[in-house]
Design a protein around this motif. Structure first.
Motif, PDB file in Angstrom:
ATOM      1  N   VAL A  13      54.888 -35.367  15.233  1.00  0.00           N
ATOM      2  CA  VAL A  13      54.709 -34.229  14.342  1.00  0.00           C
ATOM      3  C   VAL A  13      54.150 -34.712  13.015  1.00  0.00           C
ATOM      4  CG1 VAL A  13      55.884 -32.354  13.111  1.00  0.00           C
ATOM      5  CG2 VAL A  13      56.609 -32.968  15.422  1.00  0.00           C
ATOM      6  N   ALA A  14      53.172 -33.978  12.499  1.00  0.00           N
ATOM      7  CA  ALA A  14      52.646 -34.225  11.159  1.00  0.00           C
ATOM      8  C   ALA A  14      52.636 -32.883  10.432  1.00  0.00           C
ATOM      9  CB  ALA A  14      51.246 -34.814  11.213  1.00  0.00           C
ATOM     10  N   VAL A  45      58.856 -38.291  10.388  1.00  0.00           N
ATOM     11  CA  VAL A  45      59.752 -39.160  11.175  1.00  0.00           C
ATOM     12  C   VAL A  45      60.765 -38.257  11.851  1.00  0.00           C
ATOM     13  CG1 VAL A  45      61.438 -40.995  11.065  1.00  0.00           C
ATOM     14  CG2 VAL A  45      59.445 -41.036   9.544  1.00  0.00           C
ATOM     15  N   GLN A  46      60.923 -38.447  13.162  1.00  0.00           N
ATOM     16  CA  GLN A  46      61.853 -37.583  13.901  1.00  0.00           C
ATOM     17  C   GLN A  46      63.067 -38.357  14.319  1.00  0.00           C
ATOM     18  OE1 GLN A  46      60.608 -34.753  16.623  1.00  0.00           O
ATOM     19  NE2 GLN A  46      58.548 -34.622  15.847  1.00  0.00           N
ATOM     20  N   PHE A  79      51.306 -29.928  12.683  1.00  0.00           N
ATOM     21  CA  PHE A  79      50.549 -30.448  13.819  1.00  0.00           C
ATOM     22  C   PHE A  79      51.556 -31.114  14.754  1.00  0.00           C
ATOM     23  CE2 PHE A  79      47.830 -30.394  10.136  1.00  0.00           C
ATOM     24  CZ  PHE A  79      46.611 -29.924  10.609  1.00  0.00           C
ATOM     25  N   THR A  80      51.601 -30.684  16.017  1.00  0.00           N
ATOM     26  CA  THR A  80      52.547 -31.240  16.983  1.00  0.00           C
ATOM     27  C   THR A  80      51.772 -31.755  18.197  1.00  0.00           C
ATOM     28  OG1 THR A  80      54.194 -29.620  16.285  1.00  0.00           O
ATOM     29  CG2 THR A  80      54.610 -30.785  18.356  1.00  0.00           C
ATOM     30  N   GLU A  81      51.937 -33.052  18.473  1.00  0.00           N
ATOM     31  CA  GLU A  81      51.253 -33.658  19.612  1.00  0.00           C
ATOM     32  C   GLU A  81      52.269 -33.983  20.699  1.00  0.00           C
ATOM     33  OE1 GLU A  81      47.514 -36.430  19.922  1.00  0.00           O
ATOM     34  OE2 GLU A  81      49.210 -37.544  19.107  1.00  0.00           O
ATOM     35  N   SER A  82      52.053 -33.443  21.876  1.00  0.00           N
ATOM     36  CA  SER A  82      52.955 -33.684  22.999  1.00  0.00           C
ATOM     37  C   SER A  82      52.707 -35.071  23.580  1.00  0.00           C
ATOM     38  CB  SER A  82      52.754 -32.626  24.085  1.00  0.00           C
ATOM     39  OG  SER A  82      51.483 -32.797  24.676  1.00  0.00           O
ATOM     40  N   ASP A  83      53.624 -35.513  24.424  1.00  0.00           N
ATOM     41  CA  ASP A  83      53.448 -36.820  25.042  1.00  0.00           C
ATOM     42  C   ASP A  83      52.248 -36.839  25.987  1.00  0.00           C
ATOM     43  OD1 ASP A  83      55.047 -35.039  26.408  1.00  0.00           O
ATOM     44  OD2 ASP A  83      56.456 -36.538  27.136  1.00  0.00           O
ATOM     45  N   SER A  84      51.700 -35.679  26.333  1.00  0.00           N
ATOM     46  CA  SER A  84      50.492 -35.629  27.165  1.00  0.00           C
ATOM     47  C   SER A  84      49.223 -35.746  26.327  1.00  0.00           C
ATOM     48  CB  SER A  84      50.459 -34.339  27.982  1.00  0.00           C
ATOM     49  OG  SER A  84      50.267 -33.228  27.125  1.00  0.00           O
ATOM     50  N   GLY A  85      49.350 -35.728  24.978  1.00  0.00           N
ATOM     51  CA  GLY A  85      48.203 -35.869  24.091  1.00  0.00           C
ATOM     52  C   GLY A  85      47.656 -34.563  23.547  1.00  0.00           C
ATOM     53  N   ARG A  86      48.236 -33.453  23.913  1.00  0.00           N
ATOM     54  CA  ARG A  86      47.779 -32.152  23.427  1.00  0.00           C
ATOM     55  C   ARG A  86      48.264 -31.957  21.990  1.00  0.00           C
ATOM     56  NH1 ARG A  86      48.075 -26.249  25.999  1.00  0.00           N
ATOM     57  NH2 ARG A  86      48.477 -25.101  24.088  1.00  0.00           N
ATOM     58  N   LEU A  87      47.348 -31.632  21.071  1.00  0.00           N
ATOM     59  CA  LEU A  87      47.690 -31.410  19.665  1.00  0.00           C
ATOM     60  C   LEU A  87      47.582 -29.921  19.351  1.00  0.00           C
ATOM     61  CD1 LEU A  87      48.470 -32.739  16.966  1.00  0.00           C
ATOM     62  CD2 LEU A  87      46.034 -32.980  16.480  1.00  0.00           C
ATOM     63  N   ASP A  88      48.718 -29.316  18.994  1.00  0.00           N
ATOM     64  CA  ASP A  88      48.781 -27.902  18.645  1.00  0.00           C
ATOM     65  C   ASP A  88      49.035 -27.759  17.150  1.00  0.00           C
ATOM     66  OD1 ASP A  88      48.564 -27.132  21.371  1.00  0.00           O
ATOM     67  OD2 ASP A  88      50.714 -27.371  21.643  1.00  0.00           O
TER      68      ASP A  88
END
Length: 154
Positions: free
Chosen positions: A23-24, A153-154, A36-45
């Motif tokens: 997450v950014a 940081v999560q 901005f959230t990027e899943s472990d599959s590489g998709r950035l939403d």
């Protein structure tokens, strides 16, 4: 089945569903934020949570920029060029997050799915530590707000 075995099985099932997303966030202070959230599959939403740009509806163009804003410079001087690492090879500006309208109270809450090839991973399409500029689409593109994209940081 014993309580211990049941708990162990439930624990194992829960662990398998843990996501490794990155997450950014771009914090606009009183004007909201962009996540901005990027899943472990590489998709950035992208999630737009903007408010208080005006007391009425308006239309805004949102871009990722090459530079991050500086506290000593205005948004317009600090951000400069739009982020476009492939120089428009695909026929568009990769850092363009679109034109969006606020509601009658000047608020905009919207999800933008999959802005590939932008990423939160090292490489030419990495947007971490870059800037986001919000332009008033109805007044010759005047920049009204900007922020820096910082990994959380999560």
């Amino acid at each position: 089945m014993s309580a211990w075995k049941t708990w162990t099985i439930l624990f194992a099932v829960c662990i398998s569903f843990v996501s490794c997303e990155k997450v950014a966030k771009c914090d606009l202070g009183v004007n909201g934020h962009i996540t901005f959230t990027e899943s472990d599959s590489g998709r950035l939403d992208v999630n737009l949570h903007l408010h208080k740009f005006s007391t009425q509806s308006g239309t805004y163009k949102i871009h990722v920029h090459e530079n991050a804003p500086s506290s000593s410079l205005s948004c317009k001087k600090a951000l400069r060029h739009h982020f476009n690492p492939d120089d428009g090879v695909n026929g568009n500006d990769i850092g363009d997050l679109g034109v969006h309208s606020t509601n009658a109270m000047g608020m905009l809450h919207k999800d933008i799915p999959d802005i590939s090839p932008l990423t939160l991973e090292s490489g030419p399409f990495d947007i971490r530590n870059r800037g986001v500029g919000i332009h008033d689409a109805s007044h010759h593109g005047a920049m009204i707000a900007c922020c820096q994209i910082l990994e959380q940081v999560q």
